[in-house]
Design a protein around this motif. Structure first.
Motif, PDB file in Angstrom:
ATOM      1  N   ALA A  15       0.820  -1.210   0.000  1.00 59.34           N
ATOM      2  CA  ALA A  15       0.000   0.000   0.000  1.00 59.34           C
ATOM      3  C   ALA A  15       0.853   1.259   0.000  1.00 59.34           C
ATOM      4  CB  ALA A  15      -0.943  -0.003   1.207  1.00 59.34           C
ATOM      5  N   TYR A  16       1.927   1.263   0.766  1.00 60.53           N
ATOM      6  CA  TYR A  16       2.768   2.449   0.840  1.00 60.53           C
ATOM      7  C   TYR A  16       3.403   2.770  -0.516  1.00 60.53           C
ATOM      8  CZ  TYR A  16       6.577   5.604   1.891  1.00 60.53           C
ATOM      9  OH  TYR A  16       7.429   6.668   1.859  1.00 60.53           O
ATOM     10  N   GLU A  17       4.039   1.784  -1.147  1.00 57.91           N
ATOM     11  CA  GLU A  17       4.687   2.026  -2.440  1.00 57.91           C
ATOM     12  C   GLU A  17       3.682   2.472  -3.492  1.00 57.91           C
ATOM     13  OE1 GLU A  17       7.098  -1.320  -3.538  1.00 57.91           O
ATOM     14  OE2 GLU A  17       8.468  -1.005  -1.853  1.00 57.91           O
ATOM     15  N   GLN A  18       2.501   1.881  -3.492  1.00 62.49           N
ATOM     16  CA  GLN A  18       1.463   2.294  -4.440  1.00 62.49           C
ATOM     17  C   GLN A  18       1.031   3.741  -4.169  1.00 62.49           C
ATOM     18  OE1 GLN A  18       1.650   0.453  -7.108  1.00 62.49           O
ATOM     19  NE2 GLN A  18      -0.500  -0.076  -7.223  1.00 62.49           N
ATOM     20  N   SER A  19       0.892   4.109  -2.896  1.00 64.01           N
ATOM     21  CA  SER A  19       0.479   5.479  -2.575  1.00 64.01           C
ATOM     22  C   SER A  19       1.537   6.487  -3.025  1.00 64.01           C
ATOM     23  CB  SER A  19       0.178   5.633  -1.081  1.00 64.01           C
ATOM     24  OG  SER A  19       1.349   5.653  -0.299  1.00 64.01           O
ATOM     25  N   VAL A  25       1.958  10.532  -9.656  1.00 62.52           N
ATOM     26  CA  VAL A  25       1.184  10.566 -10.907  1.00 62.52           C
ATOM     27  C   VAL A  25       0.137  11.668 -10.856  1.00 62.52           C
ATOM     28  CG1 VAL A  25      -0.522   9.306 -12.299  1.00 62.52           C
ATOM     29  CG2 VAL A  25       1.532   8.127 -11.493  1.00 62.52           C
ATOM     30  N   LEU A  26      -0.632  11.715  -9.775  1.00 60.04           N
ATOM     31  CA  LEU A  26      -1.796  12.589  -9.694  1.00 60.04           C
ATOM     32  C   LEU A  26      -1.534  13.948  -9.049  1.00 60.04           C
ATOM     33  CD1 LEU A  26      -4.346   9.856  -8.576  1.00 60.04           C
ATOM     34  CD2 LEU A  26      -4.082  10.826 -10.875  1.00 60.04           C
ATOM     35  N   GLY A  27      -0.378  14.119  -8.426  1.00 65.87           N
ATOM     36  CA  GLY A  27      -0.128  15.368  -7.707  1.00 65.87           C
ATOM     37  C   GLY A  27      -0.976  15.471  -6.446  1.00 65.87           C
ATOM     38  N   TYR A  28      -1.311  14.323  -5.866  1.00 67.40           N
ATOM     39  CA  TYR A  28      -2.121  14.274  -4.659  1.00 67.40           C
ATOM     40  C   TYR A  28      -1.234  14.419  -3.428  1.00 67.40           C
ATOM     41  CZ  TYR A  28      -6.484  12.788  -6.948  1.00 67.40           C
ATOM     42  OH  TYR A  28      -7.635  12.724  -7.672  1.00 67.40           O
ATOM     43  N   ASN A  29      -1.862  14.543  -2.270  1.00 68.13           N
ATOM     44  CA  ASN A  29      -1.174  14.702  -0.997  1.00 68.13           C
ATOM     45  C   ASN A  29      -1.619  13.602  -0.042  1.00 68.13           C
ATOM     46  OD1 ASN A  29      -0.090  17.375  -1.717  1.00 68.13           O
ATOM     47  ND2 ASN A  29      -2.235  17.969  -1.658  1.00 68.13           N
ATOM     48  N   GLU A  30      -0.861  13.444   1.025  1.00 68.83           N
ATOM     49  CA  GLU A  30      -1.310  12.569   2.102  1.00 68.83           C
ATOM     50  C   GLU A  30      -1.751  13.455   3.259  1.00 68.83           C
ATOM     51  OE1 GLU A  30       2.762  11.309   4.279  1.00 68.83           O
ATOM     52  OE2 GLU A  30       2.410  10.332   2.371  1.00 68.83           O
ATOM     53  N   ASP A  31      -2.443  12.883   4.202  1.00 65.16           N
ATOM     54  CA  ASP A  31      -2.918  13.621   5.363  1.00 65.16           C
ATOM     55  C   ASP A  31      -1.736  13.863   6.303  1.00 65.16           C
ATOM     56  OD1 ASP A  31      -4.090  14.562   7.701  1.00 65.16           O
ATOM     57  OD2 ASP A  31      -5.607  12.981   7.797  1.00 65.16           O
ATOM     58  N   PRO A  35       0.270  10.502   8.234  1.00 59.33           N
ATOM     59  CA  PRO A  35       1.084  10.249   7.035  1.00 59.33           C
ATOM     60  C   PRO A  35       1.180   8.765   6.698  1.00 59.33           C
ATOM     61  CG  PRO A  35       2.494  10.788   8.899  1.00 59.33           C
ATOM     62  CD  PRO A  35       1.064  10.973   9.355  1.00 59.33           C
ATOM     63  N   ASN A  36       1.327   8.490   5.403  1.00 60.50           N
ATOM     64  CA  ASN A  36       1.548   7.128   4.930  1.00 60.50           C
ATOM     65  C   ASN A  36       3.009   6.769   5.210  1.00 60.50           C
ATOM     66  OD1 ASN A  36      -1.075   7.123   3.887  1.00 60.50           O
ATOM     67  ND2 ASN A  36      -0.389   8.013   1.969  1.00 60.50           N
ATOM     68  N   LEU A  37       3.219   5.585   5.757  1.00 64.14           N
ATOM     69  CA  LEU A  37       4.572   5.146   6.078  1.00 64.14           C
ATOM     70  C   LEU A  37       4.792   3.719   5.598  1.00 64.14           C
ATOM     71  CD1 LEU A  37       4.732   6.477   9.763  1.00 64.14           C
ATOM     72  CD2 LEU A  37       5.839   7.473   7.747  1.00 64.14           C
ATOM     73  N   PRO A  38       6.047   3.339   5.316  1.00 72.17           N
ATOM     74  CA  PRO A  38       6.314   1.954   4.943  1.00 72.17           C
ATOM     75  C   PRO A  38       5.749   1.010   6.005  1.00 72.17           C
ATOM     76  CG  PRO A  38       8.279   3.297   4.643  1.00 72.17           C
ATOM     77  CD  PRO A  38       7.265   4.162   5.359  1.00 72.17           C
ATOM     78  N   GLY A  39       5.122  -0.058   5.544  1.00 70.40           N
ATOM     79  CA  GLY A  39       4.530  -1.031   6.452  1.00 70.40           C
ATOM     80  C   GLY A  39       3.069  -0.791   6.765  1.00 70.40           C
ATOM     81  N   HIS A  40       2.563   0.406   6.468  1.00 67.79           N
ATOM     82  CA  HIS A  40       1.132   0.648   6.688  1.00 67.79           C
ATOM     83  C   HIS A  40       0.321  -0.214   5.722  1.00 67.79           C
ATOM     84  CE1 HIS A  40       1.292   4.893   8.715  1.00 67.79           C
ATOM     85  NE2 HIS A  40       1.810   3.930   9.471  1.00 67.79           N
TER      86      HIS A  40
END
Length: 129
Positions: A15-19, A25-31, A35-40
């Protein structure tokens, strides 16, 4: 009574690598508060205006067949071919080139886990045609 799409969910091996890939690609942000972290096992990204969200959830199975739903992308700036080069540079792979000599058509790409998506001509290219 109607419903609305809360977010688009993508099953993922990582999930992390895909995010990270799709955020680029999309110019999106994380919260920033989550934050998204490896292993999430769940990683969410948000459009800049907050109106669209994509959630990546880890599942044990690899992608097996052609997607039933996929993203069709248009470049926000520039043209399709420039955006195609950028997407390939950040990790997409080309699956099928369906561009035509008159400039129409699209290119089918895959993200790092093999999920297909398409890159179309920009609005500017469409207007100029």
């Amino acid at each position: 009574m109607t419903s609305y799409i809360s977010h688009t969910t993508v099953d993922s091996l990582n999930a992390y690598e895909q995010s990270v890939f799709w955020r680029k690609v999309l110019g999106y942000n994380e919260d920033p508060a989550d934050p998204n972290l490896p292993g999430h096992e769940e990683c969410m990204i948000f459009s800049p205006d907050g109106t669209h969200r994509v959630l990546f959830i880890e599942v044990p199975e690899k992608k097996q067949i052609k997607n039933r739903i996929h993203f069709d992308l248009r470049p926000v700036e520039g043209d399709r071919d420039t955006e195609l080069a950028r997407l390939l540079e950040i990790g997409a792979t080309e699956v099928n080139d369906l561009r035509t000599p008159d400039g129409k058509g699209w290119v089918v790409l895959a993200d790092p886990e093999g999920n297909e998506f398409c890159i179309l001509r920009s609005e500017g290219e469409m207007a100029a045609a």
